[in-house]
Write an enzyme that holds these catalytic residues in place. Structure first.
Site, PDB file in Angstrom:
ATOM      1  N   SER A  20      82.774  83.088  45.002  1.00  0.00           N
ATOM      2  CA  SER A  20      82.124  83.110  46.319  1.00  0.00           C
ATOM      3  C   SER A  20      81.817  84.506  46.852  1.00  0.00           C
ATOM      4  O   SER A  20      80.895  84.673  47.642  1.00  0.00           O
ATOM      5  CB  SER A  20      83.000  82.358  47.323  1.00  0.00           C
ATOM      6  N   GLU A  42      80.991  83.315  65.951  1.00  0.00           N
ATOM      7  CA  GLU A  42      82.408  83.664  65.969  1.00  0.00           C
ATOM      8  C   GLU A  42      82.728  84.231  64.608  1.00  0.00           C
ATOM      9  O   GLU A  42      82.081  83.898  63.621  1.00  0.00           O
ATOM     10  CB  GLU A  42      83.262  82.425  66.251  1.00  0.00           C
ATOM     11  N   LYS A  77      77.919  83.590  52.252  1.00  0.00           N
ATOM     12  CA  LYS A  77      77.710  83.266  53.665  1.00  0.00           C
ATOM     13  C   LYS A  77      76.274  83.489  54.124  1.00  0.00           C
ATOM     14  O   LYS A  77      75.775  82.812  55.015  1.00  0.00           O
ATOM     15  CB  LYS A  77      78.672  84.077  54.533  1.00  0.00           C
TER      16      LYS A  77
HETATM   17  C1  LIG Z   1      84.351  83.275  54.160  1.00  0.00           C
HETATM   18  C2  LIG Z   1      84.625  83.251  52.721  1.00  0.00           C
HETATM   19  C3  LIG Z   1      85.227  82.140  52.096  1.00  0.00           C
HETATM   20  C4  LIG Z   1      85.722  80.944  52.862  1.00  0.00           C
HETATM   21  O1  LIG Z   1      84.754  80.241  53.557  1.00  0.00           O
HETATM   22  P1  LIG Z   1      84.216  78.842  53.057  1.00  0.00           P
HETATM   23  O2  LIG Z   1      83.426  78.328  54.198  1.00  0.00           O
HETATM   24  O3  LIG Z   1      85.389  77.988  52.737  1.00  0.00           O
HETATM   25  O4  LIG Z   1      83.396  79.095  51.850  1.00  0.00           O
HETATM   26  C5  LIG Z   1      85.404  82.165  50.732  1.00  0.00           C
HETATM   27  N1  LIG Z   1      85.035  83.232  49.985  1.00  0.00           N
HETATM   28  C6  LIG Z   1      84.469  84.322  50.543  1.00  0.00           C
HETATM   29  C7  LIG Z   1      84.093  85.458  49.678  1.00  0.00           C
HETATM   30  C8  LIG Z   1      84.243  84.367  51.931  1.00  0.00           C
HETATM   31  O5  LIG Z   1      83.689  85.461  52.471  1.00  0.00           O
END
Ligand SMILES: *Cc1c(COP(=O)(O)O)cnc(C)c1O
Length: 393
Positions: free
Chosen positions: A377, A111, A89
């Site tokens: 992610s 948000e 993020k």
């Molecule tokens: C917020 C988050 C997501 C989901 O958000 P996307 O916009 O779909 O990427 C996925 N993995 C992690 C670790 C997150 O913090």
């Protein structure tokens, strides 16, 4: 034929900006400036430098040998879990704070649902000395105490949204209200590839550093830039957009999107938007979203807070509609097991969101010589209490 946004923000039938009249000046100013700003040499230089020295990029592309052995294919993990603050993020919030500065803004609002985007926003505001206000549902504030504490420690003001279900969509409504009332000095940092144009395109471009790096790294390791597949979990879809970006229009690369099936797609406790969603407008954008027959947005459910969103970004709605991407949904149970499996096979504890992407290997088979790149992610530290409860640790 492209799967990128056109200049009006269409992805096929989806996207664009459906916004109240009073928000038009804010969105229009951003729309008319964002590409120009992102092209400036001084912007590129500052963005690249911060990604390197502050976020810790490039993140490694790691060949997961034991996982690959188990599933009889070649699995690489793109290690976004090693980014500062623990997930992808921050790539987007760094980009948007630099845009905000160039638009002359001295106040930022955001948000947040689970608090991850709130923390990433509070972080870059602290970095730049910019005032930060984060809207968060009252229910989420109670559920996500550690992230609320992080935001406060970073100097942000957290304002509870007390209307409706007191969760993410109510926090979003409050943020939009704030932006309408503060059009001159405030920038609204949206945390995924959702919202009115230009947000989905702008956020996708900031996250596209992920696939840009994969191309170079894979060339080094495999002698080719293109994997056979890229795989990512989809909440709103920003980490997915990042790892798909430079492969979107390359038919040689398969795209796999993984959604949260929660307790099962048809149990009423799910966030499998492609399976359950219908066309509609949410947060200023036309996309697929989970709704009742008369168009009320239904409350999504997933064990992972980051996938608990009733829509998907318009890029992904188009990838689904056109068949360009293969959509797979994964239950809470399957994701939790995949998270534990990665911990034990590779010594990496993934975020539960990312564990959804890893869970596909049980049923979706790949050829032995195929190269599959999974976007990891985020890291699992934030999910420790969920892991503890689930596995009775
Ligand atoms: C917020 C988050 C997501 C989901 O958000 P996307 O916009 O779909 O990427 C996925 N993995 C992690 C670790 C997150 O913090």
């Amino acid at each position: 034929m492209t799967y990128q946004a056109d200049e009006k923000g269409y992805y096929g039938d989806f996207g664009r900006a459906f916004i109240p009249e009073m928000l038009y000046p804010n969105v229009e100013k951003l729309r008319s400036k964002y590409l120009e700003i992102m092209k400036e040499a001084s912007f590129r230089k500052e963005f690249d430098q911060l990604l390197k020295d502050y976020v810790g990029r490039p993140t490694p592309l790691y060949l997961a040998e034991r996982l690959s052995e188990k599933y009889k294919t070649k699995i690489y993990l793109k290690r976004e879990d090693l980014c500062h603050t623990g997930a992808h993020k921050i790539n987007n919030t760094i980009g948007q704070i630099l845009v905000a500065k160039r638009l002359g803004k001295n106040r930022v609002i955001a948000e947040t649902g689970a608090g991850q985007h709130g923390v990433a926003t509070a972080t870059v505001c602290a970095l730049m000395g910019i005032e930060c206000v984060v809207y968060m549902g009252e229910v989420d504030i109670a559920r996500q105490a550690p992230n609320v504490a992080r935001m406060k420690l970073l100097g942000a003001t957290v304002i509870p949204a007390k209307s409706g279900s007191k969760t993410l969509k109510d926090a979003t409504n409050e943020a939009i209200r704030d932006w309408i009332n503060n059009p001159v000095n405030t920038h609204y940092i949206i945390g995924s590839v959702v919202g009115p144009h230009p947000y989905p395109d702008m956020v996708a471009r900031f996250q596209s550093v992920i696939s840009e790096e994969v191309k170079t790294q894979l060339k080094e390791k495999e002698g080719r830039e293109n994997p056979d597949y890229v795989v990512a979990c989809v909440g709103g879809g920003s980490n997915a957009a990042g790892i798909y970006f430079h492969y979107l229009d390359n038919p040689e690369v398969g795209i796999i999107a993984v959604e949260a099936a929660g307790k099962g797609i048809f149990t009423g406790e799910s966030a499998a938007t492609s399976a359950l969603g219908k066309e509609g407008i949410i947060h200023g954008s036309k996309t697929l979203l989970m709704q009742t027959a008369d168009g009320q947005i239904t409350e999504p459910y997933s064990i992972s807070a980051g996938l608990d969103y009733p829509g998907i970004g318009p890029m992904h709605a188009n990838l689904f509609r056109t068949g360009r991407a293969e959509f797979i949904s994964v239950t809470d149970d399957a994701a939790m097991k995949a998270g534990q499996e990665l911990a034990r096979l590779e010594g990496i504890i993934p975020a539960i969101e990312s564990a959804h992407a890893l869970a596909i290997f049980k049923d979706r088979k790949f050829k032995e010589d195929e190269v599959v790149v999974v976007n990891l992610s985020g890291r699992g530290d934030k999910d420790l209490s969920t892991y503890i409860d689930y596995f009775n640790l």
